[in-house]
Design an enzyme around this catalytic site. Structure first.
Site, PDB file in Angstrom:
ATOM      1  N   THR A 145      43.547   5.195   1.457  1.00  0.00           N
ATOM      2  CA  THR A 145      44.724   4.391   1.821  1.00  0.00           C
ATOM      3  C   THR A 145      45.131   4.578   3.283  1.00  0.00           C
ATOM      4  O   THR A 145      44.798   5.597   3.909  1.00  0.00           O
ATOM      5  CB  THR A 145      45.901   4.810   0.902  1.00  0.00           C
ATOM      6  OG1 THR A 145      47.118   4.287   1.414  1.00  0.00           O
ATOM      7  CG2 THR A 145      46.058   6.325   0.833  1.00  0.00           C
ATOM      8  N   ASP A 146      45.881   3.610   3.789  1.00  0.00           N
ATOM      9  CA  ASP A 146      46.424   3.739   5.151  1.00  0.00           C
ATOM     10  C   ASP A 146      47.538   4.795   5.226  1.00  0.00           C
ATOM     11  O   ASP A 146      47.915   5.232   6.306  1.00  0.00           O
ATOM     12  CB  ASP A 146      46.945   2.388   5.668  1.00  0.00           C
ATOM     13  CG  ASP A 146      48.021   1.735   4.796  1.00  0.00           C
ATOM     14  OD1 ASP A 146      48.383   2.313   3.748  1.00  0.00           O
ATOM     15  OD2 ASP A 146      48.496   0.640   5.164  1.00  0.00           O
ATOM     16  N   GLU A 147      48.065   5.182   4.049  1.00  0.00           N
ATOM     17  CA  GLU A 147      49.241   6.076   4.062  1.00  0.00           C
ATOM     18  C   GLU A 147      48.914   7.459   4.601  1.00  0.00           C
ATOM     19  O   GLU A 147      49.807   8.219   4.959  1.00  0.00           O
ATOM     20  CB  GLU A 147      49.843   6.165   2.660  1.00  0.00           C
ATOM     21  CG  GLU A 147      50.134   4.782   2.112  1.00  0.00           C
ATOM     22  CD  GLU A 147      51.131   4.735   0.975  1.00  0.00           C
ATOM     23  OE1 GLU A 147      51.879   5.697   0.795  1.00  0.00           O
ATOM     24  OE2 GLU A 147      51.147   3.705   0.289  1.00  0.00           O
ATOM     25  N   TYR A 171      51.915  11.717  -2.488  1.00  0.00           N
ATOM     26  CA  TYR A 171      50.761  10.832  -2.728  1.00  0.00           C
ATOM     27  C   TYR A 171      49.854  10.804  -1.502  1.00  0.00           C
ATOM     28  O   TYR A 171      48.644  11.043  -1.591  1.00  0.00           O
ATOM     29  CB  TYR A 171      51.246   9.411  -3.070  1.00  0.00           C
ATOM     30  CG  TYR A 171      50.164   8.359  -2.945  1.00  0.00           C
ATOM     31  CD1 TYR A 171      49.027   8.390  -3.761  1.00  0.00           C
ATOM     32  CD2 TYR A 171      50.251   7.330  -1.996  1.00  0.00           C
ATOM     33  CE1 TYR A 171      48.027   7.431  -3.650  1.00  0.00           C
ATOM     34  CE2 TYR A 171      49.253   6.367  -1.873  1.00  0.00           C
ATOM     35  CZ  TYR A 171      48.146   6.419  -2.704  1.00  0.00           C
ATOM     36  OH  TYR A 171      47.150   5.478  -2.580  1.00  0.00           O
ATOM     37  N   LYS A 175      45.958  12.146  -1.049  1.00  0.00           N
ATOM     38  CA  LYS A 175      44.832  11.289  -0.637  1.00  0.00           C
ATOM     39  C   LYS A 175      44.208  11.831   0.657  1.00  0.00           C
ATOM     40  O   LYS A 175      42.988  11.814   0.820  1.00  0.00           O
ATOM     41  CB  LYS A 175      45.298   9.840  -0.438  1.00  0.00           C
ATOM     42  CG  LYS A 175      45.684   9.109  -1.701  1.00  0.00           C
ATOM     43  CD  LYS A 175      44.546   8.917  -2.704  1.00  0.00           C
ATOM     44  CE  LYS A 175      43.496   7.937  -2.242  1.00  0.00           C
ATOM     45  NZ  LYS A 175      42.504   7.660  -3.338  1.00  0.00           N
TER      46      LYS A 175
HETATM   47  P1  NAD Z   1      45.957   2.266 -10.200  1.00  0.00           P
HETATM   48  O1  NAD Z   1      47.033   3.288 -10.300  1.00  0.00           O
HETATM   49  O2  NAD Z   1      46.256   0.858 -10.570  1.00  0.00           O
HETATM   50  O3  NAD Z   1      44.687   2.717 -11.074  1.00  0.00           O
HETATM   51  C1  NAD Z   1      44.206   4.012 -11.088  1.00  0.00           C
HETATM   52  C2  NAD Z   1      43.176   4.120 -12.202  1.00  0.00           C
HETATM   53  O4  NAD Z   1      42.636   5.441 -12.184  1.00  0.00           O
HETATM   54  C3  NAD Z   1      43.751   3.879 -13.591  1.00  0.00           C
HETATM   55  O5  NAD Z   1      42.889   3.056 -14.335  1.00  0.00           O
HETATM   56  C4  NAD Z   1      43.811   5.284 -14.192  1.00  0.00           C
HETATM   57  O6  NAD Z   1      43.703   5.301 -15.601  1.00  0.00           O
HETATM   58  C5  NAD Z   1      42.621   5.948 -13.509  1.00  0.00           C
HETATM   59  N1  NAD Z   1      42.731   7.412 -13.448  1.00  0.00           N
HETATM   60  C6  NAD Z   1      43.801   8.144 -13.052  1.00  0.00           C
HETATM   61  N2  NAD Z   1      43.529   9.450 -13.138  1.00  0.00           N
HETATM   62  C7  NAD Z   1      42.252   9.556 -13.590  1.00  0.00           C
HETATM   63  C8  NAD Z   1      41.390  10.644 -13.853  1.00  0.00           C
HETATM   64  N3  NAD Z   1      41.801  11.912 -13.695  1.00  0.00           N
HETATM   65  N4  NAD Z   1      40.140  10.399 -14.294  1.00  0.00           N
HETATM   66  C9  NAD Z   1      39.713   9.136 -14.474  1.00  0.00           C
HETATM   67  N5  NAD Z   1      40.487   8.056 -14.243  1.00  0.00           N
HETATM   68  C10 NAD Z   1      41.747   8.263 -13.795  1.00  0.00           C
HETATM   69  O7  NAD Z   1      45.448   2.363  -8.713  1.00  0.00           O
HETATM   70  P2  NAD Z   1      44.964   1.211  -7.726  1.00  0.00           P
HETATM   71  O8  NAD Z   1      46.143   0.581  -7.102  1.00  0.00           O
HETATM   72  O9  NAD Z   1      43.955   0.375  -8.402  1.00  0.00           O
HETATM   73  O10 NAD Z   1      44.254   2.087  -6.596  1.00  0.00           O
HETATM   74  C11 NAD Z   1      42.890   2.472  -6.713  1.00  0.00           C
HETATM   75  C12 NAD Z   1      42.511   3.332  -5.529  1.00  0.00           C
HETATM   76  O11 NAD Z   1      42.756   2.615  -4.322  1.00  0.00           O
HETATM   77  C13 NAD Z   1      43.331   4.614  -5.435  1.00  0.00           C
HETATM   78  O12 NAD Z   1      42.465   5.649  -5.034  1.00  0.00           O
HETATM   79  C14 NAD Z   1      44.370   4.307  -4.354  1.00  0.00           C
HETATM   80  O13 NAD Z   1      44.727   5.494  -3.674  1.00  0.00           O
HETATM   81  C15 NAD Z   1      43.596   3.374  -3.457  1.00  0.00           C
HETATM   82  N6  NAD Z   1      44.408   2.384  -2.714  1.00  0.00           N
HETATM   83  C16 NAD Z   1      45.323   1.600  -3.359  1.00  0.00           C
HETATM   84  C17 NAD Z   1      46.042   0.663  -2.640  1.00  0.00           C
HETATM   85  C18 NAD Z   1      47.036  -0.257  -3.321  1.00  0.00           C
HETATM   86  O14 NAD Z   1      47.720  -1.032  -2.641  1.00  0.00           O
HETATM   87  N7  NAD Z   1      47.136  -0.265  -4.636  1.00  0.00           N
HETATM   88  C19 NAD Z   1      45.847   0.514  -1.256  1.00  0.00           C
HETATM   89  C20 NAD Z   1      44.893   1.351  -0.642  1.00  0.00           C
HETATM   90  C21 NAD Z   1      44.177   2.267  -1.376  1.00  0.00           C
HETATM   91  P1  TYD Z   2      54.941   0.059  -3.086  1.00  0.00           P
HETATM   92  O1  TYD Z   2      54.473  -1.207  -3.730  1.00  0.00           O
HETATM   93  O2  TYD Z   2      55.454   1.152  -3.951  1.00  0.00           O
HETATM   94  O3  TYD Z   2      53.761   0.557  -2.146  1.00  0.00           O
HETATM   95  P2  TYD Z   2      53.746   1.744  -1.027  1.00  0.00           P
HETATM   96  O4  TYD Z   2      54.922   2.603  -1.198  1.00  0.00           O
HETATM   97  O5  TYD Z   2      52.469   2.421  -1.371  1.00  0.00           O
HETATM   98  O6  TYD Z   2      53.712   1.039   0.294  1.00  0.00           O
HETATM   99  O7  TYD Z   2      56.085  -0.309  -2.073  1.00  0.00           O
HETATM  100  C1  TYD Z   2      55.887  -1.228  -1.015  1.00  0.00           C
HETATM  101  C2  TYD Z   2      57.158  -1.247  -0.182  1.00  0.00           C
HETATM  102  O8  TYD Z   2      58.212  -1.778  -0.969  1.00  0.00           O
HETATM  103  C3  TYD Z   2      57.618   0.142   0.227  1.00  0.00           C
HETATM  104  O9  TYD Z   2      58.170   0.057   1.541  1.00  0.00           O
HETATM  105  C4  TYD Z   2      58.696   0.492  -0.771  1.00  0.00           C
HETATM  106  C5  TYD Z   2      59.308  -0.861  -1.102  1.00  0.00           C
HETATM  107  N1  TYD Z   2      59.847  -1.025  -2.469  1.00  0.00           N
HETATM  108  C6  TYD Z   2      61.149  -1.514  -2.647  1.00  0.00           C
HETATM  109  O10 TYD Z   2      61.874  -1.800  -1.678  1.00  0.00           O
HETATM  110  N2  TYD Z   2      61.599  -1.664  -3.927  1.00  0.00           N
HETATM  111  C7  TYD Z   2      60.846  -1.360  -5.009  1.00  0.00           C
HETATM  112  O11 TYD Z   2      61.327  -1.492  -6.171  1.00  0.00           O
HETATM  113  C8  TYD Z   2      59.510  -0.867  -4.817  1.00  0.00           C
HETATM  114  C9  TYD Z   2      58.641  -0.500  -5.988  1.00  0.00           C
HETATM  115  C10 TYD Z   2      59.058  -0.729  -3.519  1.00  0.00           C
END
Ligand code: NAD
Ligand code: TYD
Length: 364
Positions: A145-147, A171, A175
């Site tokens: 992630t970018d975070e 988080y 990561k």
């Molecule tokens: P998500 O939370 O929707 O899904 C995570 C999945 O991992 C779930 O299916 C969960 O059951 C599984 N999981 C959790 N712990 C586990 C374990 N110990 N063993 C096996 N499976 C396990 O997450 P997402 O949003 O799909 O993100 C996927 C990846 O991409 C993550 O690594 C996240 O850090 C990264 N990412 C997400 C975003 C975003 O915007 N969602 C952006 C950048 C990077």
């Molecule tokens: P989120 O979807 O939780 O992603 P991340 O924290 O990983 O960027 O949140 C996106 C942005 O939206 C973040 O600045 C937090 C804000 N946010 C709200 O303002 N209200 C909400 O209920 C949630 C879930 C997020």
């Protein structure tokens, strides 16, 4: 059991995906099953965020297998690697929600740090047994992630692959730790790793604890729309299918050991996202009452809330020719429509664990 392939490699045209029942993992698997002939083994623990119904449409496809398990279970991972002989691991599995990491970081350390470590160890043992030719072809692709880069000021340039890590939430720290482990496994052992760091995704199958699906469902149901702080925190939004294509491009042609930043060139303050969602719902399902914008409620800010994220995606574009295809306008429209048209999916995920979480999180 048949082993090996026509080009002399001992590995099969199979990839092991971890966390494939989550938001991005399921989009990735569905896309890959359509796009090429690769077989996919999906190892997922099915936490609250994992929903096997996301992959219902391919459940009976002979090229797909779901395995219920934990990436931290080394015996299970070892058996899977031995049995399926994958040419790559694409590692999505993680705890992924910042707010949850603030309330309970334990699972984040367990899965994101310890789990990634366990997976790397088993990948290293598996890969060490290959002949040289296969050792070079194997890939461990870590989805991050970018975070990990921390927060930008209003006039700072976007994050580059060389930006110093400065994670601010549990988080992001978990990561960052996993990214460092991946880096070390290449540097120390030569494991052919790839790391992708991506900005905020949106699209189908996202669990409605994250900003966009939460706002769509609350606005649909006439509930308050909780915007943290002043609503001016900025995120760089990318449609999930674009992210999945970027991962596929990195897997295909990325240089081992490299990291690639992936973003949407699409920075927006949260309040603008929420207003857009409101306007789309007013258009698609007119309520006959006030605009959904009247539901916007500013609430207490998230502790340590990063102000701005933005990704510089020039490296992946230059080296691999990837850039986002979807505009925000078309992507957000598709996404709102998807949530309105998938009521059963929504009902499924909003029962149980999700409700308890909301009750706990918003009770104060
Ligand atoms: P998500 O939370 O929707 O899904 C995570 C999945 O991992 C779930 O299916 C969960 O059951 C599984 N999981 C959790 N712990 C586990 C374990 N110990 N063993 C096996 N499976 C396990 O997450 P997402 O949003 O799909 O993100 C996927 C990846 O991409 C993550 O690594 C996240 O850090 C990264 N990412 C997400 C975003 C975003 O915007 N969602 C952006 C950048 C990077
Ligand atoms: P989120 O979807 O939780 O992603 P991340 O924290 O990983 O960027 O949140 C996106 C942005 O939206 C973040 O600045 C937090 C804000 N946010 C709200 O303002 N209200 C909400 O209920 C949630 C879930 C997020």
């Amino acid at each position: 059991m048949e082993s090996g392939s026509a080009d002399g490699t001992n590995m099969r045209d199979t990839i092991l995906v971890t966390g494939g029942c989550g938001f991005i993992g399921s989009n990735f698997i569905l896309q890959r099953m359509q796009a090429d002939a690769t077989s996919v083994v999906n190892l997922d623990k099915l936490t609250y965020a994992g929903n096997p119904r996301n992959l219902e449409s391919i459940a009976n496809n002979g090229r797909y297998e779901f395995v219920h398990g934990d990436i931290g279970d080394r015996t299970a991972v070892r058996q899977l690697l031995t049995r399926h002989e994958p040419r790559a691991i694409v590692h999505f599995a993680a705890e992924s929600h910042v707010d949850r990491s603030i309330h309970g970081p334990d699972d984040f350390i367990r899965t994101n740090v310890d789990g990634t470590f366990a997976l790397l160890e088993e990948a290293r043992a598996y890969w060490s047994g290959f002949p040289e030719q296969d050792r070079q072809r194997f890939r461990f692709l870590h989805v991050s992630t970018d975070e990990v880069y921390g927060s930008l000021g209003p006039n700072d340039p976007p994050f580059r692959e060389t930006t110093q890590y400065a994670p601010n939430s549990p988080y992001a720290a978990s990561k960052a730790a996993s990214d460092h482990l991946v880096r070390a496994y290449h540097h120390t052992y030569g494991l052919p790793t790839l790391t992708t760091n991506c900005s905020n995704n949106y699209g189908p199958f996202q669990f409605p604890e994250k900003l966009i699906p939460l706002m769509i469902l609350h606005a649909r149901d006439g509930k308050p729309l909780p915007v943290y702080g002043d609503g001016k925190n900025v995120r760089d939004w990318l449609y999930v299918e674009d992210h999945c294509e970027a991962i596929a491009a990195v897997l295909r042609n990325g240089r081992a050991s490299e990291t690639y930043n992936i973003g949407g060139w699409n920075e927006k303050p949260n309040i603008e996202i929420v207003e857009t969602v409101c306007d789309l719902l007013d258009e698609m399902t007119p309520s006959g009452k006030d605009s959904r914008r009247s539901l916007i409620t500013f609430v207490k800010d998230r502790p340590g809330h990063d102000r701005r994220y933005a990704m510089d995606g020039r490296k992946i574009e230059r080296e691999l020719g990837w850039k986002p295809k979807e505009t925000f306008e078309s992507g957000i429209r598709k996404t709102v429509r998807w949530y309105l048209e998938h009521e059963e999916w929504v009902r499924d995920v909003t029962s149980g664990g999700y409700r308890q979480w909301i009750a706990m999180h918003y009770s104060s």
